[in-house]
Design a protein around this motif. Structure first.
Motif, PDB file in Angstrom:
ATOM      1  N   ALA A  57       0.827  -1.214   0.000  1.00  0.00           N
ATOM      2  CA  ALA A  57       0.000   0.000   0.000  1.00  0.00           C
ATOM      3  C   ALA A  57       0.860   1.263   0.000  1.00  0.00           C
ATOM      4  N   TRP A  58       1.942   1.259   0.776  1.00  0.00           N
ATOM      5  CA  TRP A  58       2.844   2.415   0.827  1.00  0.00           C
ATOM      6  C   TRP A  58       3.449   2.683  -0.545  1.00  0.00           C
ATOM      7  N   ALA A  59       3.850   1.625  -1.239  1.00  0.00           N
ATOM      8  CA  ALA A  59       4.448   1.774  -2.569  1.00  0.00           C
ATOM      9  C   ALA A  59       3.429   2.306  -3.570  1.00  0.00           C
ATOM     10  N   GLU A  60       2.200   1.824  -3.473  1.00  0.00           N
ATOM     11  CA  GLU A  60       1.159   2.323  -4.379  1.00  0.00           C
ATOM     12  C   GLU A  60       0.842   3.790  -4.094  1.00  0.00           C
ATOM     13  N   ARG A  61       0.844   4.159  -2.820  1.00  0.00           N
ATOM     14  CA  ARG A  61       0.602   5.561  -2.462  1.00  0.00           C
ATOM     15  C   ARG A  61       1.714   6.453  -3.040  1.00  0.00           C
ATOM     16  N   ALA A  62       2.938   5.916  -3.079  1.00  0.00           N
ATOM     17  CA  ALA A  62       4.070   6.664  -3.622  1.00  0.00           C
ATOM     18  C   ALA A  62       4.064   6.695  -5.150  1.00  0.00           C
ATOM     19  N   GLY A  63       3.176   5.918  -5.772  1.00  0.00           N
ATOM     20  CA  GLY A  63       3.093   5.908  -7.224  1.00  0.00           C
ATOM     21  C   GLY A  63       4.068   4.985  -7.906  1.00  0.00           C
ATOM     22  N   SER A  64       4.760   4.140  -7.142  1.00  0.00           N
ATOM     23  CA  SER A  64       5.756   3.207  -7.698  1.00  0.00           C
ATOM     24  C   SER A  64       5.577   1.852  -7.029  1.00  0.00           C
ATOM     25  N   PRO A  65       4.720   0.985  -7.556  1.00  0.00           N
ATOM     26  CA  PRO A  65       4.450  -0.302  -6.913  1.00  0.00           C
ATOM     27  C   PRO A  65       5.692  -1.150  -6.651  1.00  0.00           C
ATOM     28  N   TRP A  66       6.715  -0.985  -7.493  1.00  0.00           N
ATOM     29  CA  TRP A  66       7.926  -1.785  -7.310  1.00  0.00           C
ATOM     30  C   TRP A  66       8.669  -1.446  -6.013  1.00  0.00           C
ATOM     31  N   LEU A  67       8.360  -0.287  -5.417  1.00  0.00           N
ATOM     32  CA  LEU A  67       9.007   0.084  -4.156  1.00  0.00           C
ATOM     33  C   LEU A  67       8.632  -0.837  -3.003  1.00  0.00           C
ATOM     34  N   ALA A  68       7.557  -1.622  -3.166  1.00  0.00           N
ATOM     35  CA  ALA A  68       7.190  -2.578  -2.108  1.00  0.00           C
ATOM     36  C   ALA A  68       8.330  -3.559  -1.864  1.00  0.00           C
ATOM     37  N   GLY A  69       8.932  -4.043  -2.940  1.00  0.00           N
ATOM     38  CA  GLY A  69      10.063  -4.957  -2.794  1.00  0.00           C
ATOM     39  C   GLY A  69      11.258  -4.282  -2.148  1.00  0.00           C
ATOM     40  N   ILE A  70      11.474  -2.999  -2.454  1.00  0.00           N
ATOM     41  CA  ILE A  70      12.587  -2.263  -1.853  1.00  0.00           C
ATOM     42  C   ILE A  70      12.372  -2.091  -0.354  1.00  0.00           C
ATOM     43  N   MET A  71      11.124  -1.791   0.041  1.00  0.00           N
ATOM     44  CA  MET A  71      10.855  -1.630   1.466  1.00  0.00           C
ATOM     45  C   MET A  71      11.057  -2.952   2.209  1.00  0.00           C
ATOM     46  N   MET A  72      10.580  -4.045   1.620  1.00  0.00           N
ATOM     47  CA  MET A  72      10.784  -5.345   2.251  1.00  0.00           C
ATOM     48  C   MET A  72      12.269  -5.670   2.337  1.00  0.00           C
ATOM     49  N   ALA A  73      13.015  -5.311   1.297  1.00  0.00           N
ATOM     50  CA  ALA A  73      14.450  -5.546   1.322  1.00  0.00           C
ATOM     51  C   ALA A  73      15.133  -4.699   2.393  1.00  0.00           C
ATOM     52  N   ALA A  74      14.615  -3.472   2.626  1.00  0.00           N
ATOM     53  CA  ALA A  74      15.201  -2.610   3.657  1.00  0.00           C
ATOM     54  C   ALA A  74      15.087  -3.253   5.026  1.00  0.00           C
ATOM     55  N   LEU A  75      13.899  -3.776   5.333  1.00  0.00           N
ATOM     56  CA  LEU A  75      13.727  -4.464   6.614  1.00  0.00           C
ATOM     57  C   LEU A  75      14.606  -5.702   6.690  1.00  0.00           C
ATOM     58  N   ALA A  76      14.706  -6.430   5.562  1.00  0.00           N
ATOM     59  CA  ALA A  76      15.488  -7.658   5.552  1.00  0.00           C
ATOM     60  C   ALA A  76      16.984  -7.387   5.667  1.00  0.00           C
ATOM     61  N   VAL A  77      17.458  -6.303   5.020  1.00  0.00           N
ATOM     62  CA  VAL A  77      18.878  -5.953   5.147  1.00  0.00           C
ATOM     63  C   VAL A  77      19.200  -5.602   6.596  1.00  0.00           C
ATOM     64  N   GLY A  78      18.335  -4.803   7.215  1.00  0.00           N
ATOM     65  CA  GLY A  78      18.536  -4.486   8.623  1.00  0.00           C
ATOM     66  C   GLY A  78      18.544  -5.741   9.478  1.00  0.00           C
ATOM     67  N   ASN A  79      17.619  -6.644   9.198  1.00  0.00           N
ATOM     68  CA  ASN A  79      17.537  -7.900   9.939  1.00  0.00           C
ATOM     69  C   ASN A  79      18.814  -8.703   9.776  1.00  0.00           C
ATOM     70  N   THR A  80      19.320  -8.778   8.541  1.00  0.00           N
ATOM     71  CA  THR A  80      20.528  -9.541   8.262  1.00  0.00           C
ATOM     72  C   THR A  80      21.728  -8.965   9.000  1.00  0.00           C
ATOM     73  N   VAL A  81      21.886  -7.642   8.959  1.00  0.00           N
ATOM     74  CA  VAL A  81      23.006  -6.998   9.647  1.00  0.00           C
ATOM     75  C   VAL A  81      22.891  -7.205  11.158  1.00  0.00           C
ATOM     76  N   GLY A  82      21.666  -7.034  11.688  1.00  0.00           N
ATOM     77  CA  GLY A  82      21.472  -7.230  13.119  1.00  0.00           C
ATOM     78  C   GLY A  82      21.795  -8.637  13.565  1.00  0.00           C
ATOM     79  N   ALA A  83      21.352  -9.636  12.799  1.00  0.00           N
ATOM     80  CA  ALA A  83      21.640 -11.025  13.142  1.00  0.00           C
ATOM     81  C   ALA A  83      23.126 -11.329  13.016  1.00  0.00           C
ATOM     82  N   LEU A  84      23.782 -10.759  11.985  1.00  0.00           N
ATOM     83  CA  LEU A  84      25.210 -10.995  11.768  1.00  0.00           C
ATOM     84  C   LEU A  84      26.039 -10.474  12.940  1.00  0.00           C
TER      85      LEU A  84
END
Length: 404
Positions: A240-267
């Motif tokens: 929904a956030w990506a659609e509000r921003a007008g770029s649906p592909w940003l949904a994957g970027i946002m999920m990747a942002a959380l996942a990158v943070g998760n990966t660094v934190g776990a590492l």
């Protein structure tokens, strides 16, 4: 003072067969990591409703969670190889049926049934890989091994969501679903064929029919209802956030942002040598996560939502690593694979709550309510975990419970 030592990763990866079953397990995680996103995109494109899309996707996760301990129990009893090979085939068949039902405009109730079945006939490879680590490495190195598995969990979220969202934007949602299903099935087959690193079977004389987990497993399992609600609300809110921003592909970027943070934190957490008990580490991590998540609603309508998601990911990583380590330390040796699947049961119970509440909020008022549900879920993780540990400590002394 807490030391940070990355040599633990090197040591566990020197375990015979470890690099191969780690890679195979990583590949086999692709459906669990992103098939729910594919379902959200598929159903939302077909109906225009985020609430319905989130509910159907959550039903898939519920299927995984309900059947997960049963699949894992079978692995303990029959071995991982036959179960993983069967799961690879059923994953392909069930996901194909679900896509066909949505595209064929069959009754919506049928979508929920097929989504649940798609989850129920699939298996989560995470407990299978963690059980191999538990069998092969000594206790003082499992901290690093479980951190490595959390990194594997979250790195899938870095790579797969952009693939799914880009495929949906360029071609169609079903193309993204097909990619992750085929990749995941190949990973399950590969992991199943790596039989030398599989934990030993439970001998017939050791089998005890116990359907319920030990009491020490329950605080993490219940608290992870909150973790599941956080992930469930995040998935649908990201779209929904990506659609509000007008770029649906940003949904994957946002999920990747959380996942990158998760990966660094776990590492980083996996490289630490803290002196505090597993219980304390888990609860402190949950408290830090709850505090950080409160910033999410304030960034809902700005690009800062990407940064806020990354910070939440940075803090959820240690919570997941410590939670799995706590469960493993309290697990009966003959039920390790099964009991390591119970946190996923909590996740599965929480995901539909989070995605449903967030979906309703998104349809009504947009991303701010979706991120509010996510923040509330993180707070619930702390409250449920702390309450569970308090009740566990209050149990009568005559009932032995290992509390690391």
């Amino acid at each position: 003072m807490t030391r940070i030592d990355f040599s633990g990763y090197r040591d566990v990866l020197r375990t015979p067969g470890a690099p191969w079953f780690t890679i195979a397990g990583w590949v086999g995680r692709f459906p669990r990591g992103t098939l729910n996103l594919g379902i959200i995109l598929l159903v939302q494109a077909a109906t225009g409703s985020f609430a319905l899309a989130g509910a159907v996707a959550a039903t898939y996760i519920v299927g995984i969670a309900v059947a997960g301990p049963l699949w894992s129990r079978l692995m303990d009893r029959r071995g991982q190889r036959p179960i993983l090979l069967i799961a690879a085939g059923t994953l392909v068949v069930s996901s194909t049926a679900l896509v066909g039902a949505v595209l064929g405009e069959s009754p919506v109730g049928f979508w929920f049934v097929l989504s649940f079945l798609a989850g129920a006939v699939s298996t989560d490879v995470g407990p299978a890989v963690r059980a191999r680590w538990s069998s092969l490495v000594p206790g003082d190195r499992r901290h690093s091994a479980f951190a490595l598995e959390s990194i594997a969990d979250e790195s899938v979220y870095v790579i797969a969501p952009p693939i799914v969202t880009l495929a949906a934007a360029i071609w169609a949602p079903q193309i993204g679903i097909a990619v992750v299903v085929v990749v995941g099935a190949l990973g399950m087959i590969w992991l199943g064929l790596l039989h030398r690193s599989q934990p030993p079977l439970v001998r017939a004389s050791e089998r005890r029919v116990r359907l319920l987990p030990p009491a020490g497993i329950l605080p993490v399992t219940v608290a992870w209802v909150g973790v599941g609600a956080m992930f469930g609300s995040f998935d649908v809110t990201s779209v929904a956030w990506a659609e509000r921003a007008g770029s649906p592909w940003l949904a994957g970027i946002m999920m990747a942002a959380l996942a990158v943070g998760n990966t660094v934190g776990a590492l980083v957490y996996g490289a630490m040598r803290p002196r505090a008990s597993l219980r304390v580490r888990w609860l402190v991590g949950s408290a830090l996560l709850a505090v950080a998540a409160l910033a999410l609603p304030f960034a809902a309508d700005t690009p800062l939502a990407l940064l806020a998601s990354a910070v939440v990911g940075l803090l959820i990583g240690p919570v997941l690593v410590a939670g799995y380590a706590l469960v493993e330390s309290r697990a009966d040796r003959e039920r390790v694979t099964e009991l390591l699947a119970y946190p996923s049961l909590g996740l599965g119970a929480g995901i539909p709550l989070g995605s449903t509440f967030a979906g309703v909020g998104l349809d009504a008022a947009g991303p701010v309510l979706g991120f509010t549900v996510m923040a509330a879920s993180c707070v619930a993780t702390l409250v449920l975990g702390a309450t569970g540990e308090l009740l566990l400590s209050a149990r009568p002394a005559k009932v032995p419970v290992r509390v690391p």
